[in-house]
Design an enzyme around this catalytic site. Structure first.
Site, PDB file in Angstrom:
ATOM      1  N   ALA A  80      42.562  37.570  -4.698  1.00 40.65           N
ATOM      2  CA  ALA A  80      43.179  38.129  -5.900  1.00 40.65           C
ATOM      3  C   ALA A  80      44.408  38.958  -5.545  1.00 40.65           C
ATOM      4  CB  ALA A  80      42.167  38.986  -6.652  1.00 40.65           C
ATOM      5  N   LEU A 130      39.552  44.674  -5.218  1.00 41.17           N
ATOM      6  CA  LEU A 130      40.089  43.355  -5.562  1.00 41.17           C
ATOM      7  C   LEU A 130      39.678  42.382  -4.465  1.00 41.17           C
ATOM      8  CD1 LEU A 130      43.772  43.787  -6.850  1.00 41.17           C
ATOM      9  CD2 LEU A 130      41.861  42.780  -8.095  1.00 41.17           C
ATOM     10  N   ASP A 131      39.207  41.194  -4.846  1.00 37.31           N
ATOM     11  CA  ASP A 131      38.838  40.187  -3.860  1.00 37.31           C
ATOM     12  C   ASP A 131      40.056  39.793  -3.025  1.00 37.31           C
ATOM     13  OD1 ASP A 131      36.171  40.010  -4.720  1.00 37.31           O
ATOM     14  OD2 ASP A 131      36.721  38.637  -6.335  1.00 37.31           O
ATOM     15  N   PRO A 132      39.835  39.307  -1.795  1.00 31.02           N
ATOM     16  CA  PRO A 132      40.971  38.922  -0.946  1.00 31.02           C
ATOM     17  C   PRO A 132      41.909  37.906  -1.588  1.00 31.02           C
ATOM     18  CG  PRO A 132      38.983  39.079   0.373  1.00 31.02           C
ATOM     19  CD  PRO A 132      38.553  39.258  -1.065  1.00 31.02           C
ATOM     20  N   ARG A 185      35.039  36.521 -12.173  1.00 31.38           N
ATOM     21  CA  ARG A 185      34.571  35.233 -11.651  1.00 31.38           C
ATOM     22  C   ARG A 185      33.342  34.740 -12.419  1.00 31.38           C
ATOM     23  NH1 ARG A 185      33.259  36.326  -5.710  1.00 31.38           N
ATOM     24  NH2 ARG A 185      33.032  38.461  -6.482  1.00 31.38           N
TER      25      ARG A 185
END
Length: 272
Positions: free
Chosen positions: A45, A41-43, A170
Site C-alpha cells: 500500500a 500501512l501494508d507494504p 482488504r
C-alpha cells in the site's frame, strides 16, 4: 535546542513497511528521540502515514482513532490468500457485470489471517507465513462511512472508502465476491490529507491535535495539570471524551471529564 516534537505527514511508497518508515525517521533524529506511527500501512500500500516524533508518541492512540480514507483498485475474478497482490492468487473467472452492494454503517468484520493482529503474543501474519492454517481471528465491529465505486474497466473497479480505525479494506473488498486489492492508497487520516505530506516538515503537536476541543488554563491551573491534578471543566467542552489543556506556553496535557463532567483529569502529560 529542544528535542523535536510533532507529527510528520509521510507519503509512504510501495515496497516498505510502516516499521521501515519509522526506522528511517529514527536514523534521522538520532538516538534518544522517540518515533512511532499512527496506523499501519501494508507494504504493497501507499499513502498517508503519520509519523510521531518525540512527545507526540504519547498521543498515539488518539491519532490512531481517527477515521481513514482510501482509494482502492480491486481485481475481480480471482482470490488472494492475503487479499493483495503478494498472496497466492487463485483464478476463478467470476467477474460481476452488475452493480455491487457496497456495505456502509456498522458491520462485523473478521481481520484477515495476514494481519498485524496479535495471537498469543505473535503477529497473525507471522503465524500464517509459518504455515499455521488454523488461524481464525475473532470478528470485530467497524464502521464504513462511505463506500463508492468510482470507475470500472474489465475485471477492475476503483473505489473510494472512508471507514473507522481498525477496518481492514482488504476484507471489505474480498467480501464483495472473488476479488482482491491490487492497489491501495490512503489519502486521508481525519483532518490530514496526503496532498499535504512533506517528510521534512514537523507539524507541531498543538496543531496536529486541533481536532480535539481545547481548554486554556491560567498559570496555576497549568501547574496543577502538569502534575496530573484535575482542573475545573469548561462549558465549551461539555460532552467531549478527551480535551487538550494548554496555557500561554503551549500544550500541557490531554484530559478527560471526571466526576459527572465537573473536572478535567489529565491522562497524558505533554510538557517536559
Amino acid at each position: 535546542m529542544s528535542d523535536p516534537c510533532g507529527v510528520i505527514l509521510y507519503d509512504k511508497p510501495a515496497g516498505i513497511t510502516s516499521h521501515d518508515a519509522v526506522a528511517q525517521a529514527r536514523r534521522r533524529f538520532g538516538r534518544g528521540v522517540k518515533v512511532g506511527h499512527a496506523g499501519t500501512l501494508d507494504p504493497f500500500a501507499t499513502g498517508l502515514l503519520l509519523l510521531l516524533i518525540g512527545r507526540a508518541t504519547r498521543a498515539q492512540r488518539f491519532l490512531m482513532a481517527l477515521p481513514k480514507t482510501y482509494e482502492v483498485v480491486a481485481r475481480f475474478g480471482a482470490r488472494s490468500s492475503t487479499g493483495d497482490p503478494e498472496g497466492e492468487i487463485v483464478e476463478t473467472g467470476a467477474v460481476p457485470d452488475a452493480e455491487l452492494e457496497l456495505p456502509t454503517g456498522v458491520i462485523r468484520q473478521r481481520p484477515p489471517a495476514y494481519s498485524a493482529v496479535k495471537v498469543g503474543g505473535r503477529r497473525a501474519y507471522a503465524l500464517a507465513r509459518a504455515g499455521n492454517e488454523d488461524i481464525v481471528l475473532p470478528e470485530r465491529e467497524v464502521e464504513v462511512y462511505r463506500f463508492e465505486e468510482l470507475w470500472r474497466d474489465g475485471d477492475r473497479r476503483g473505489f473510494s472508502i472512508q471507514c473507522s480505525s481498525g477496518t481492514y479494506v482488504r476484507s471489505l473488498i474480498a467480501a464483495l465476491g472473488d476479488a482482491y486489492c491490487v492497489q491501495l492508497r490512503r489519502t486521508a487520516i481525519g483532518p490530514f490529507a496526503v496532498e499535504d505530506a512533506d517528510p521534512e516538515r514537523i507539524v507541531a503537536l498543538e496543531e496536529a491535535l486541533v481536532f480535539l476541543p481545547g481548554v486554556l488554563l491560567d498559570s496555576e491551573q497549568a501547574r496543577r495539570a502538569a502534575h496530573g491534578n484535575p482542573v475545573p471543566a469548561h462549558p465549551a467542552v461539555a460532552g467531549a471524551d478527551v480535551v487538550t489543556l494548554s496555557d500561554a506556553d503551549g500544550l500541557v496535557a490531554l484530559a478527560e471529564p471526571r466526576e459527572q463532567g465537573t473536572v478535567l483529569k489529565p491522562i497524558v502529560g505533554l510538557r517536559g
